[in-house]
Design an enzyme around this catalytic site. Structure first.
Site, PDB file in Angstrom:
ATOM      1  N   ASP A  53       0.870  -1.208   0.082  1.00 20.86           N
ATOM      2  CA  ASP A  53      -0.050  -0.126  -0.098  1.00 20.86           C
ATOM      3  C   ASP A  53       0.908   1.261  -0.097  1.00 20.86           C
ATOM      4  O   ASP A  53       0.722   2.096  -0.736  1.00 20.86           O
ATOM      5  CB  ASP A  53      -0.750   0.084   1.097  1.00 20.86           C
ATOM      6  CG  ASP A  53      -1.791  -1.354   1.320  1.00 20.86           C
ATOM      7  OD1 ASP A  53      -2.482  -1.566   0.148  1.00 20.86           O
ATOM      8  OD2 ASP A  53      -1.689  -1.925   2.544  1.00 20.86           O
ATOM      9  N   HIS A  81      -5.558  -3.727   5.615  1.00 16.29           N
ATOM     10  CA  HIS A  81      -5.057  -3.938   4.364  1.00 16.29           C
ATOM     11  C   HIS A  81      -6.155  -4.393   3.333  1.00 16.29           C
ATOM     12  O   HIS A  81      -5.712  -5.160   2.582  1.00 16.29           O
ATOM     13  CB  HIS A  81      -3.783  -5.026   4.512  1.00 16.29           C
ATOM     14  CG  HIS A  81      -3.277  -5.484   2.997  1.00 16.29           C
ATOM     15  ND1 HIS A  81      -2.416  -4.448   2.250  1.00 16.29           N
ATOM     16  CD2 HIS A  81      -3.092  -6.563   2.422  1.00 16.29           C
ATOM     17  CE1 HIS A  81      -2.088  -5.189   1.110  1.00 16.29           C
ATOM     18  NE2 HIS A  81      -2.361  -6.520   1.269  1.00 16.29           N
TER      19      HIS A  81
END
Ligand code: APR
Length: 315
Positions: A152, A179
């Site tokens: 990310d 996530h």
């Protein structure tokens, strides 16, 4: 140890193979143990021909898992089934939750002190699963189980540097929360070098970072989810852990047991990592009203996904 050993569980897969390649080239890693249900002898033979100092060994099938993880300083886990179009990371839950549980059972017995980096999705649930399984085996691993959210961060840095024309190698964007989907919270206001984003840019960048995994799933059209960028992110995070084992203090974002945000037991923020794992949760820091709104929206979703992981083990 001064000669760190990394065990890679799921080493023959789409993530596992390029991740093994990157780990083989990491000068901080002395030994690389590859484990999978199938295929590791070939992958290990192939990688062992690379002229780096890291020694590679293959372990295949459940009977060899103990030997693979014994003495490991860091265990990296990408084993599992990947996402197909139309699936969320949470759809992977049943299969991958069982895989992580079974692998961690063995890690708890044979490498109870190892740092554990979990890539297997849904990370928001598999991290609590790993902590609970360790606990059932009498091991408090709360400070040593890490959900790898580095992809990310990598994506946020790629997209921001592309948009703003900054040097990607020097662009830093924290991504906090979890996530998956709306639990992924890019903190653009803390980007470095300090950048000004228009409201329009923020409204476009934020969902792009949150849904970047789906962008890859759709483009791969049934062949799976991100593997190459995930391997890079996994290798970068494994490098942090190995250096922490050797005595460095590392600061990085990771999904860990945390008190950074009220009401959730696990949360990703920047943390300080040392020899014993997480030494300090560095917290959310100063955020904008928009970012606070993202945190507030993420909390109930995170609570649900964390509870689902805990329930899988505790019943
Ligand atoms: N033990 C060890 N390895 C296993 C096990 C197990 N119990 N179950 C599956 N594997 C291995 C498979 O044999 C395969 O080599 O895990 C590997 C998974 O590889 P792929 O199917 O190519 O999946 P990949 O794209 O690498 O994604 C794996 O990472 O990002 C996450 O969501 C993704 O959870 C998925 C995982």
């Amino acid at each position: 140890s001064s000669k760190p050993k990394v065990a890679l569980l799921g080493a023959s897969g789409g993530i596992g193979q390029p991740l093994g390649l990157l780990l083989k080239q990491d000068p901080h890693i002395a030994n690389l143990a590859l484990y999978d249900l199938v295929g590791t002898p070939g992958v290990a033979a192939d990688l062992s021909h690379i002229d780096s100092n890291c020694r590679v060994k293959a372990y295949t099938g459940a009977k060899e898992l103990t030997a693979c993880v014994e003495g490991a300083d860091v265990v990296v886990i990408p084993a599992g089934v990947p996402r197909k179009p139309g699936m969320t990371r949470d759809d992977l839950f049943n299969t991958n939750a069982g895989i992580v549980r079974d692998l961690i059972e063995v890690v708890a017995k044979s490498a109870p002190k190892a740092m554990i980096a979990i890539i297997t999705n849904p990370v928001n649930s598999t991290v609590p699963i790993a902590v609970e399984v360790m606990k059932n085996n009498g091991v408090d691993a709360k400070k040593r189980v890490f959900g790898v959210t580095t992809l990310d961060v990598v994506r946020a840095q790629a997209f921001v540097s592309e948009l703003k024309g900054t040097d990607a190698a020097k662009t830093v964007v924290p991504v906090i929360g979890g996530h998956a989907g709306i639990t992924i919270i890019p903190v653009l206001s803390q980007a470095e070098p300090s950048l000004k984003f228009s409201e329009d840019e923020i409204k476009k960048l934020t969902p792009r970072i949150q849904d970047a995994g789906t962008e890859v799933v759709n483009a791969k059209a049934g062949a799976g989810s991100a593997t190459l960028s995930m391997a890079l992110a996994g290798a970068r995070f494994a490098n942090f852990l190995v250096r922490a084992v050797k005595g460095e203090k590392i600061e990085a974002c990771s999904f860990v047991a945390s008190d950074a945000v009220k009401g959730v037991e696990y949360f990703s923020t920047k943390v300080q990592i040392g020899q014993s794992g997480v030494e300090k949760v560095l917290g959310v820091g100063k955020v904008t009203a928009f970012e606070q709104g993202l945190i507030d929206a993420a909390v109930p979703q995170l609570q649900k996904e964390i509870a689902k992981g805990v329930k899988f083990i505790k019943g």
